[in-house]
Design an enzyme around this catalytic site. Structure first.
Site, PDB file in Angstrom:
ATOM      1  N   SER A 181      -9.798   1.987   3.029  1.00 33.64           N
ATOM      2  CA  SER A 181      -8.899   2.736   2.183  1.00 33.64           C
ATOM      3  C   SER A 181      -7.891   1.880   1.415  1.00 33.64           C
ATOM      4  O   SER A 181      -7.316   2.350   0.445  1.00 33.64           O
ATOM      5  CB  SER A 181      -8.134   3.743   3.028  1.00 33.64           C
ATOM      6  N   LYS A 190       0.861  -1.182   0.000  1.00 34.40           N
ATOM      7  CA  LYS A 190       0.000   0.000   0.000  1.00 34.40           C
ATOM      8  C   LYS A 190       0.900   1.235   0.000  1.00 34.40           C
ATOM      9  O   LYS A 190       1.934   1.243   0.689  1.00 34.40           O
ATOM     10  CB  LYS A 190      -0.895  -0.031   1.254  1.00 34.40           C
ATOM     11  N   SER A 239     -10.095  -0.404   7.135  1.00 35.86           N
ATOM     12  CA  SER A 239      -9.476  -0.211   5.820  1.00 35.86           C
ATOM     13  C   SER A 239      -8.771  -1.430   5.225  1.00 35.86           C
ATOM     14  O   SER A 239      -8.368  -1.397   4.063  1.00 35.86           O
ATOM     15  CB  SER A 239      -8.487   0.950   5.874  1.00 35.86           C
TER      16      SER A 239
END
Lengths: 95, 486
Positions: B154, B79, B178
């Site tokens: 997210s 990420k 997330s």
């Protein structure tokens, strides 16, 4: 909780955020709806409850006051927007 | 042999060990898939092909020299919230669009040391603030099961990339859901560990008392393998827990006989989609067939979790994001008149609308005269929410329920209404407030879209959660399904 135009301008100033004049009403609407939603917290009596700052209620770990990292100024300043002679440049602060 | 991109991490590790293929071949195959398919998903912000091939060659050499570990040569995606030295680390924001990190996050360093190969950095909601991946400066990510729907957020880029087989596994972070919510919406398995198990060093901070990193993969077994390499004490993170790393793979096969599964009545009431409820009921029935015993439980303060979170998280975010001042790194406005103008315009231009909203809510909640009514009140509620779990775990071993109230929603559907968007995390947020571990795994479909089952455990029960999920995945095949067209 309803925020008006002046509230939004004041909060934006405290947060050091420039926001467009024309988007102030939208921020006022959105932030007010978030605060209304958050206000459901008031339904619960929390008089005798101890606040929880850490999920495991642990205290911050301490370490010896010794140098462990060396900061390489050149590497760090390579990503700065404006530097000169090893100094970060900002607009003049004192006349 | 199964095509390389369809193989799990466990299968890839075994194939590399046997010499069926090299890490370079595997890496090239995955880079080719990213080049072929990712323009339809936008799951990567940066593809680091050159670095990946270098790491793959190094992994192959290490193996030839007899120095390979269990994950040597296996590719993954990070990420874009994890700092990677010499590579742009954007956090999905214009603020950091040109930020080349001068150091590695501990998670990145550990997985590099394990010999893993980084394919690239995945897309995400800006500063991890969002539940749909629509707040990214780099544009929304699309869900590979239906590209008109969101992947969740997210960690939406990591979830979409793993689901579309553009990465065997990925890292994610979870502040209010997330990892779990995008895992549910994209049909993969994702685990948020107990707060403090994985180092936050070099993981760009959003809400420091809630943020935790974890693995996002196709199966519980794969997540167990990655978590074992991610976890561990780190003196550079002041909230890292000094305890030995559990062996997450050793107990995967533990039978579920007698396992008490708590079903919180609050997770099955109003707001839960009927089809999602049906899938969850069937998953619970399967766990019962495997030996588990369902128990009715209650988490009475569930409805307070989201409002509490939207004080705690914005307050911490407004403090954390004050570091972005246009002076030392990150976006800087043109021709500032004075220092205040420099701060205000750099931040005003660098942050997107949702980030600004949260900074403003947090600033307001912490401002003089409001602290007791908001932040202190929220911290007290946080204790009540945490106590609910404590009471529940006296009655059960693991809590089960839906991860998200609905399957993936359409792009734009909730983008204009922050509060509606916040409620997509209604079942995940309380877990972060309490600091507990929880995972989401695929449990079926609703109208062609994946549905996730959430399992919540007591502190440090990651191995137990992964074991329950693994047994379920041996008895079902939802986790092996992949979307058509990828």
């Amino acid at each position: 909780m309803s925020l008006n135009r002046e509230d939004v301008v004041k909060i934006a100033h405290l947060a050091r955020l420039a926001i467009d004049e024309q988007s102030v009403p939208e921020y006022a609407r959105n932030l007010s709806s978030i605060l209304d939603f958050v206000a459901t917290m008031e339904q619960v009596d929390t008089h005798a409850i101890a606040p929880m700052a850490h999920p495991l209620d642990l205290a911050q770990r301490l370490r010896a006051d010794a140098v462990t990292e060396e900061v390489d100024r050149e590497t760090c300043q390579a990503i700065a927007p404006q530097v000169e002679a090893g100094l970060y440049l900002v607009p003049k602060v004192i006349e | 042999m199964k095509e390389l991109h369809q193989q799990s991490v466990a299968e890839l590790a075994a194939g590399l060990a046997r010499g069926d293929f090299s890490s370079v071949e595997l890496t090239e195959a995955l880079l080719a898939r990213i080049a072929q398919h990712d323009d339809r998903l936008n799951s990567y912000i940066s593809v680091t092909a050159e670095r990946a091939l270098e790491q793959a060659r190094a992994a192959d050499s290490a193996r030839a020299a007899g120095q390979a570990g269990p994950l040597t040569g296996v590719p993954l995606a990070h990420k874009d919230i994890f700092c990677t030295r010499g590579i742009r680390t954007s956090c999905g924001s214009k603020m950091l669009d040109t930020f080349i990190s001068p150091y590695d996050a501990t998670v990145v360093e550990r997985l590099d040391r394990a010999g893993m190969v980084m394919l690239g950095k995945t897309n995400m909601d800006e500063f991890a603030m969002g539940s749909s991946n629509e707040t990214s400066f780099y544009g929304p990510v699309r869900n590979p099961w239906d590209t008109e729907t969101v992947p969740g957020g997210s960690s939406g880029g990591s979830a979409a990339a793993v689901a579309a087989r553009l990465a065997p596994i990925a890292t994610g972070t979870d502040t209010g859901g997330s990892i779990r919510q995008p895992a549910a919406l994209c049909g993969i398995t994702g685990l948020k560990p107990t707060y403090g198990v994985v180092s936050r060093y070099g993981m760009i901070a959003f809400a420091s008392s809630l943020d935790q990193a974890g693995p996002m993969g196709r199966s519980a077994e794969d997540c167990a393998l990655l978590l074992g390499a991610m976890a561990g004490f780190d003196e550079r993170d002041s909230t890292s827990l000094d305890r030995p790393v559990d062996d997450y793979t050793a107990t995967l096969e533990t039978p579920l006989d007698g396992l008490r599964i708590g079903l919180p009545q609050e997770f099955f009431g109003d707001g839960l989609d009927g089809e999602v409820a049906r899938v969850i009921d069937e998953a619970v029935a399967e766990l019962r067939r495997l030996g588990a015993e369902p128990v009715e439980i209650s988490l009475p303060n569930t409805a307070l979790a989201v409002p509490t979170y939207y004080v705690v998280a914005p307050a911490e975010c407004s403090s954390n994001l004050s570091r972005f001042d246009g002076v030392r790194f990150g976006h800087r406005c043109d021709a500032p008149r004075d220092l205040e103008d420099l701060y205000k315009r750099s931040r005003g231009e660098g942050f997107g609308a949702e980030v600004k909203r949260r900074i403003m809510i947090g600033t307001y909640a912490l401002s003089s005269g409001y602290y007791d009514a908001y932040y202190l009140k929220a911290q007290k509620l946080r204790r009540l929410i945490s106590d609910d779990f404590r009471a529940a775990f006296a009655q059960c071993d693991v809590i089960a329920g839906p991860t998200a109230p609905t399957p993936a929603f359409r792009l734009g559907e909730k983008a204009d209404d922050p509060v509606t968007m916040y409620l997509s995390d209604i079942y995940t947020i309380a877990v972060n407030l309490a600091g507990l571990p929880a995972l989401s795994m695929p449990a079926g479909f609703s109208q062609g879209l994946p549905v996730g089952l959430q399992l919540i455990g007591n502190y440090f029960s990651e191995a137990r959660l992964l074991g329950v999920a693994h047994r379920y995945q041996q008895a079902t095949d939802w986790h092996t399904r992949s979307p058509d067209g990828f």
